[in-house]
Scaffold this motif. Structure first.
Motif, mmCIF file in Angstrom:
data_model
loop_
_atom_site.group_PDB
_atom_site.id
_atom_site.type_symbol
_atom_site.label_atom_id
_atom_site.label_comp_id
_atom_site.label_asym_id
_atom_site.label_seq_id
_atom_site.Cartn_x
_atom_site.Cartn_y
_atom_site.Cartn_z
ATOM 1 N N LEU A 10 0.858 -1.274 -0.586
ATOM 2 C CA LEU A 10 -0.485 0.076 0.141
ATOM 3 C C LEU A 10 0.763 1.256 0.084
ATOM 4 C CD1 LEU A 10 -2.894 -0.882 2.835
ATOM 5 C CD2 LEU A 10 -3.330 -0.624 -0.091
ATOM 6 N N SER A 11 1.740 1.435 0.546
ATOM 7 C CA SER A 11 3.274 2.646 1.185
ATOM 8 C C SER A 11 3.577 2.642 -0.177
ATOM 9 C CB SER A 11 4.146 2.207 1.715
ATOM 10 O OG SER A 11 5.136 1.051 1.456
ATOM 11 N N ILE A 12 3.386 1.646 -1.309
ATOM 12 C CA ILE A 12 4.859 1.829 -2.009
ATOM 13 C C ILE A 12 3.617 2.532 -3.815
ATOM 14 C CG2 ILE A 12 5.132 0.696 -4.567
ATOM 15 C CD1 ILE A 12 5.862 -1.863 -2.488
ATOM 16 N N ILE A 13 2.192 2.074 -3.660
ATOM 17 C CA ILE A 13 1.590 2.445 -4.119
ATOM 18 C C ILE A 13 1.188 3.887 -3.703
ATOM 19 C CG2 ILE A 13 -1.640 2.833 -4.627
ATOM 20 C CD1 ILE A 13 -1.066 -0.593 -4.393
ATOM 21 N N VAL A 14 1.104 4.549 -2.960
ATOM 22 C CA VAL A 14 1.070 5.808 -2.274
ATOM 23 C C VAL A 14 2.467 6.579 -3.214
ATOM 24 C CG1 VAL A 14 0.743 7.610 -0.220
ATOM 25 C CG2 VAL A 14 -0.582 5.332 -0.451
ATOM 26 N N LEU A 15 3.240 5.669 -2.748
ATOM 27 C CA LEU A 15 4.317 6.899 -3.267
ATOM 28 C C LEU A 15 4.577 7.046 -4.931
ATOM 29 C CD1 LEU A 15 7.370 5.482 -0.767
ATOM 30 C CD2 LEU A 15 6.286 7.571 -1.099
ATOM 31 N N LEU A 16 4.407 5.586 -5.530
ATOM 32 C CA LEU A 16 4.397 5.278 -6.992
ATOM 33 C C LEU A 16 2.812 7.073 -8.049
ATOM 34 C CD1 LEU A 16 3.978 2.040 -7.485
ATOM 35 C CD2 LEU A 16 6.250 3.936 -8.038
ATOM 36 N N ILE A 17 2.169 6.688 -6.794
ATOM 37 C CA ILE A 17 0.883 8.109 -7.543
ATOM 38 C C ILE A 17 1.957 9.368 -7.199
ATOM 39 C CG2 ILE A 17 -1.215 9.353 -6.918
ATOM 40 C CD1 ILE A 17 -2.410 6.574 -6.071
ATOM 41 N N TYR A 18 2.316 9.576 -5.933
ATOM 42 C CA TYR A 18 3.097 10.671 -5.604
ATOM 43 C C TYR A 18 4.358 11.190 -6.134
ATOM 44 C CZ TYR A 18 6.252 13.921 -3.578
ATOM 45 O OH TYR A 18 6.645 15.014 -2.740
ATOM 46 N N GLY A 19 4.506 9.988 -6.505
ATOM 47 C CA GLY A 19 5.882 10.076 -8.043
ATOM 48 C C GLY A 19 4.992 10.383 -9.782
ATOM 49 N N LEU A 20 5.045 10.085 -8.959
ATOM 50 C CA LEU A 20 3.858 10.143 -11.247
ATOM 51 C C LEU A 20 3.618 11.685 -11.054
ATOM 52 C CD1 LEU A 20 2.022 6.578 -12.125
ATOM 53 C CD2 LEU A 20 4.464 7.861 -12.673
ATOM 54 N N ALA A 177 -9.939 -3.025 11.625
ATOM 55 C CA ALA A 177 -8.702 -3.087 11.691
ATOM 56 C C ALA A 177 -7.902 -2.980 10.144
ATOM 57 C CB ALA A 177 -9.030 -4.662 11.584
ATOM 58 N N TRP A 178 -8.838 -3.363 8.906
ATOM 59 C CA TRP A 178 -8.065 -2.769 7.929
ATOM 60 C C TRP A 178 -8.048 -1.245 7.385
ATOM 61 C CZ3 TRP A 178 -6.844 -6.285 4.814
ATOM 62 C CH2 TRP A 178 -7.106 -7.345 4.699
ATOM 63 N N GLY A 179 -9.054 -0.949 7.506
ATOM 64 C CA GLY A 179 -9.004 0.830 7.970
ATOM 65 C C GLY A 179 -7.171 1.044 8.740
ATOM 66 N N LEU A 180 -6.640 0.771 9.599
ATOM 67 C CA LEU A 180 -6.320 1.601 10.837
ATOM 68 C C LEU A 180 -4.672 0.147 9.608
ATOM 69 C CD1 LEU A 180 -4.586 1.674 13.491
ATOM 70 C CD2 LEU A 180 -4.620 -0.507 14.289
ATOM 71 N N LEU A 181 -5.124 -0.921 8.774
ATOM 72 C CA LEU A 181 -3.442 -1.099 8.035
ATOM 73 C C LEU A 181 -3.196 0.338 7.048
ATOM 74 C CD1 LEU A 181 -1.646 -3.538 7.184
ATOM 75 C CD2 LEU A 181 -3.690 -3.870 5.518
ATOM 76 N N LEU A 182 -4.517 0.716 6.644
ATOM 77 C CA LEU A 182 -4.412 2.081 5.484
ATOM 78 C C LEU A 182 -3.503 2.582 6.027
ATOM 79 C CD1 LEU A 182 -4.786 2.477 2.842
ATOM 80 C CD2 LEU A 182 -6.882 3.731 3.663
ATOM 81 N N LEU A 183 -4.181 3.477 7.228
ATOM 82 C CA LEU A 183 -3.295 4.731 8.005
ATOM 83 C C LEU A 183 -2.330 4.133 8.301
ATOM 84 C CD1 LEU A 183 -4.043 7.408 9.281
ATOM 85 C CD2 LEU A 183 -4.625 6.167 11.792
ATOM 86 N N SER A 184 -1.684 3.043 7.957
ATOM 87 C CA SER A 184 -0.330 2.705 9.104
ATOM 88 C C SER A 184 1.079 2.697 8.073
ATOM 89 C CB SER A 184 -0.296 1.086 9.513
ATOM 90 O OG SER A 184 1.397 1.263 9.896
ATOM 91 N N ALA A 185 -0.571 2.318 6.748
ATOM 92 C CA ALA A 185 0.633 2.054 5.437
ATOM 93 C C ALA A 185 0.731 3.302 5.005
ATOM 94 C CB ALA A 185 0.058 2.060 4.429
ATOM 95 N N VAL A 186 0.210 4.416 4.735
ATOM 96 C CA VAL A 186 -0.167 5.872 4.473
ATOM 97 C C VAL A 186 0.943 6.920 5.312
ATOM 98 C CG1 VAL A 186 -1.158 7.686 3.388
ATOM 99 C CG2 VAL A 186 -2.690 5.771 3.029
ATOM 100 N N VAL A 187 0.393 6.801 6.242
ATOM 101 C CA VAL A 187 1.043 7.850 7.744
ATOM 102 C C VAL A 187 2.654 7.213 7.929
ATOM 103 C CG1 VAL A 187 1.149 8.731 9.527
ATOM 104 C CG2 VAL A 187 -1.345 8.254 8.047
#
Length: 266
Positions: A10-20, A177-187
């Motif tokens: 999930l963090s890679i997806i966020v970073l890729l979007i930011y990079g693009l 729990a899934w929301g916490l996973l997403l928050l952890s990945a992004v932040v």
């Protein structure tokens, strides 16, 4: 292990979007890939893999205190691979740091180097090695590009290990729990990785590394408040001794080193 792999993905997806959107992603040469791939193996596959295997039977406080040896281990590795001198301060700090770890995991019951604690140590060493690898490649490649590509490589290699270690997966039906996973990945994984990559370049690697010393205190406090992890006197004294030892190691000639790194950045 699967949780770690999903968070990294999930963090890679966020970073890729930011990079693009910011056009920070650039193509790298084959020569650079020969360094990015080993970095991904060390920083993600080995570091995260051994850490989460060890964390299954090791409390968060002990794990954080072992990881706090990263600045000291990095300084020692830098002496061998980057030709930085080992001073009396480094030697003294290393002894104090190791004694602090002993107080945390072995005081009153003898040192019990079980498989799980051994895995945490391997994770700590892998993280230190990855810092040395990053220093060598950062002279040619932007820290953001290094973070994205090496993390993507390491994460792709982590999934086969997940299948071997955790063949049976139990997915939670709790939305929080899934929301916490997403928050952890992004932040924690994506945003903090970006902040770390850029600010290390701004303030200097040795100065930034000293902030890792705060991790044992934070982990001990959060572990006590949220997980109910007991904290004894030996652990509290050991954490102080550990931080003092690591600070001695990482603070040698800091002023000159930071000034030199700032000059290189500017």
């Amino acid at each position: 292990m699967l949780l770690a792999a999903l968070r990294l993905t999930l963090s890679i997806i966020v970073l890729l979007i930011y990079g693009l959107f910011t056009r920070k992603l650039v193509r790298v040469s084959l020569k650079d890939w020969k360094q990015l791939v080993p970095l991904g193996i060390t920083a993600v596959l080995i570091h995260h893999g051994t850490f989460f295997i060890g964390l299954k039977e090791t409390d968060a406080t002990t794990a954080a205190l072992i990881i706090a040896l990263v600045p000291m281990t990095t300084a020692i590795l830098a002496a061998f691979f980057l030709k930085e001198p080992i001073t009396v301060r480094i030697a003294l700090g290393s002894i104090l740091a190791l004694f602090g770890v002993y107080l945390v995991i072995g005081f009153g019951k003898g040192i019990q180097l079980n498989r799980e604690i051994g895995m945490i140590f391997i994770s700590m060493v892998a993280f230190s090695v990855s810092i040395i690898q990053t220093k060598k490649i950062a002279n040619r490649i932007n820290p953001f590009v290094i973070t994205v590509y090496s993390t993507a490589v390491g994460t792709s290699m982590l999934y086969p290990v997940v299948i071997l270690v955790e063949p049976v997966i139990h997915a939670s039906e709790q939305l929080w729990a899934w929301g916490l996973l997403l928050l952890s990945a992004v932040v924690i994984q994506a945003i903090c990785s970006l902040i770390w990559a850029y600010q290390v370049k701004a303030v200097g690697a040795s100065r930034a590394a000293t902030y890792i010393n705060l991790e044992p205190f934070i982990a001990m406090l959060v572990g006590f408040l949220l997980l109910g992890t007991s904290v004894n006197l030996a652990q509290m004294v050991g954490s102080v001794v550990l931080v003092v030892g690591v600070t001695l190691v990482t603070s040698h000639k800091r002023g000159k080193k930071v000034k030199r790194e700032r000059d290189l950045v500017s």
